[in-house]
Design a protein around this motif. Structure first.
Motif, PDB file in Angstrom:
ATOM      1  N   GLN A  44       0.829  -1.210   0.000  1.00 21.87           N
ATOM      2  CA  GLN A  44       0.000   0.000   0.000  1.00 21.87           C
ATOM      3  C   GLN A  44       0.860   1.255   0.000  1.00 21.87           C
ATOM      4  OE1 GLN A  44      -2.368  -0.697   3.493  1.00 21.87           O
ATOM      5  NE2 GLN A  44      -3.888  -1.926   2.396  1.00 21.87           N
ATOM      6  N   THR A  45       1.959   1.230   0.736  1.00 26.17           N
ATOM      7  CA  THR A  45       2.874   2.365   0.780  1.00 26.17           C
ATOM      8  C   THR A  45       3.490   2.606  -0.588  1.00 26.17           C
ATOM      9  OG1 THR A  45       3.357   1.986   3.108  1.00 26.17           O
ATOM     10  CG2 THR A  45       4.967   3.274   1.880  1.00 26.17           C
ATOM     11  N   LEU A  46       3.903   1.535  -1.261  1.00 24.23           N
ATOM     12  CA  LEU A  46       4.472   1.682  -2.611  1.00 24.23           C
ATOM     13  C   LEU A  46       3.458   2.248  -3.592  1.00 24.23           C
ATOM     14  CD1 LEU A  46       6.529  -1.634  -2.975  1.00 24.23           C
ATOM     15  CD2 LEU A  46       7.413   0.690  -2.707  1.00 24.23           C
ATOM     16  N   VAL A  47       2.228   1.792  -3.505  1.00 28.44           N
ATOM     17  CA  VAL A  47       1.183   2.278  -4.409  1.00 28.44           C
ATOM     18  C   VAL A  47       0.924   3.758  -4.156  1.00 28.44           C
ATOM     19  CG1 VAL A  47      -1.279   2.101  -4.970  1.00 28.44           C
ATOM     20  CG2 VAL A  47       0.114   0.034  -4.765  1.00 28.44           C
ATOM     21  N   ARG A  48       0.817   4.148  -2.888  1.00 29.74           N
ATOM     22  CA  ARG A  48       0.586   5.568  -2.572  1.00 29.74           C
ATOM     23  C   ARG A  48       1.731   6.441  -3.084  1.00 29.74           C
ATOM     24  NH1 ARG A  48      -0.593   3.786   2.683  1.00 29.74           N
ATOM     25  NH2 ARG A  48      -2.792   3.336   2.853  1.00 29.74           N
ATOM     26  N   LYS A  49       2.968   5.975  -2.888  1.00 30.48           N
ATOM     27  CA  LYS A  49       4.141   6.731  -3.336  1.00 30.48           C
ATOM     28  C   LYS A  49       4.121   6.885  -4.858  1.00 30.48           C
ATOM     29  CE  LYS A  49       9.145   6.784  -3.337  1.00 30.48           C
ATOM     30  NZ  LYS A  49      10.345   5.978  -3.323  1.00 30.48           N
ATOM     31  N   ALA A  50       3.824   5.800  -5.562  1.00 33.13           N
ATOM     32  CA  ALA A  50       3.774   5.855  -7.025  1.00 33.13           C
ATOM     33  C   ALA A  50       2.662   6.793  -7.489  1.00 33.13           C
ATOM     34  CB  ALA A  50       3.569   4.458  -7.607  1.00 33.13           C
ATOM     35  N   ALA A  51       1.515   6.739  -6.832  1.00 33.10           N
ATOM     36  CA  ALA A  51       0.401   7.612  -7.212  1.00 33.10           C
ATOM     37  C   ALA A  51       0.772   9.079  -7.011  1.00 33.10           C
ATOM     38  CB  ALA A  51      -0.837   7.267  -6.397  1.00 33.10           C
ATOM     39  N   LYS A  52       1.439   9.368  -5.885  1.00 35.39           N
ATOM     40  CA  LYS A  52       1.870  10.741  -5.615  1.00 35.39           C
ATOM     41  C   LYS A  52       2.853  11.226  -6.675  1.00 35.39           C
ATOM     42  CE  LYS A  52       1.767  11.941  -0.865  1.00 35.39           C
ATOM     43  NZ  LYS A  52       2.420  12.037   0.418  1.00 35.39           N
ATOM     44  N   GLU A  53       3.811  10.373  -7.010  1.00 33.12           N
ATOM     45  CA  GLU A  53       4.820  10.733  -8.002  1.00 33.12           C
ATOM     46  C   GLU A  53       4.187  10.980  -9.367  1.00 33.12           C
ATOM     47  OE1 GLU A  53       7.567   7.480  -7.803  1.00 33.12           O
ATOM     48  OE2 GLU A  53       8.518   8.232  -5.965  1.00 33.12           O
ATOM     49  N   GLN A  54       3.265  10.114  -9.766  1.00 35.25           N
ATOM     50  CA  GLN A  54       2.626  10.261 -11.070  1.00 35.25           C
ATOM     51  C   GLN A  54       1.701  11.481 -11.105  1.00 35.25           C
ATOM     52  OE1 GLN A  54       3.464   8.539 -13.885  1.00 35.25           O
ATOM     53  NE2 GLN A  54       5.056   7.807 -12.489  1.00 35.25           N
ATOM     54  N   THR A  55       1.034  11.742  -9.997  1.00 39.31           N
ATOM     55  CA  THR A  55       0.182  12.934  -9.930  1.00 39.31           C
ATOM     56  C   THR A  55       1.025  14.184 -10.082  1.00 39.31           C
ATOM     57  OG1 THR A  55      -1.402  11.791  -8.515  1.00 39.31           O
ATOM     58  CG2 THR A  55      -1.472  14.187  -8.490  1.00 39.31           C
ATOM     59  N   ALA A  56       2.168  14.223  -9.410  1.00 39.04           N
ATOM     60  CA  ALA A  56       3.060  15.379  -9.528  1.00 39.04           C
ATOM     61  C   ALA A  56       3.611  15.490 -10.950  1.00 39.04           C
ATOM     62  CB  ALA A  56       4.197  15.269  -8.520  1.00 39.04           C
ATOM     63  N   LYS A  57       3.980  14.361 -11.521  1.00 41.13           N
ATOM     64  CA  LYS A  57       4.557  14.352 -12.869  1.00 41.13           C
ATOM     65  C   LYS A  57       3.559  14.871 -13.900  1.00 41.13           C
ATOM     66  CE  LYS A  57       6.460  11.195 -16.317  1.00 41.13           C
ATOM     67  NZ  LYS A  57       6.878   9.818 -16.594  1.00 41.13           N
ATOM     68  N   TRP A  58       2.300  14.492 -13.740  1.00 35.32           N
ATOM     69  CA  TRP A  58       1.285  14.843 -14.730  1.00 35.32           C
ATOM     70  C   TRP A  58       0.340  15.948 -14.249  1.00 35.32           C
ATOM     71  CZ3 TRP A  58       2.395  13.094 -19.322  1.00 35.32           C
ATOM     72  CH2 TRP A  58       3.151  11.929 -19.429  1.00 35.32           C
ATOM     73  N   ALA A  59       0.756  16.694 -13.229  1.00 37.97           N
ATOM     74  CA  ALA A  59      -0.101  17.719 -12.626  1.00 37.97           C
ATOM     75  C   ALA A  59      -0.587  18.740 -13.652  1.00 37.97           C
ATOM     76  CB  ALA A  59       0.631  18.418 -11.488  1.00 37.97           C
TER      77      ALA A  59
END
Length: 66
Positions: A44-59
């Motif tokens: 779950q931690t890895l998924v949250r981290k990846a989601a945060k990174e992708q959201t920032a990347k594609w903001a």
């Protein structure tokens, strides 16, 4: 590391019954439960981290698509 775990009476009884049904010790069941919890929360931690990174990347794109 040794530690004490205090269970309610109903938890102890349920754990004892489950251990008997599975033919393993209560200790083994508890170790398995801890391992399962740690693996699940690590994922779950890895998924949250990846989601945060992708959201920032594609903001910028996400903002334009609103």
């Amino acid at each position: 590391m040794a530690m004490n775990l205090r269970l309610r009476d109903d938890q102890t009884e349920a754990l004892k019954l489950r251990a008997e049904e599975e033919g393993v010790s209560m200790h083994a069941i508890l170790l398995r439960a801890v391992d399962d919890y740690l693996a699940r929360t690590a994922h779950q931690t890895l998924v949250r981290k990846a989601a945060k990174e992708q959201t920032a990347k594609w903001a910028e794109l996400l903002e334009r698509l609103k």
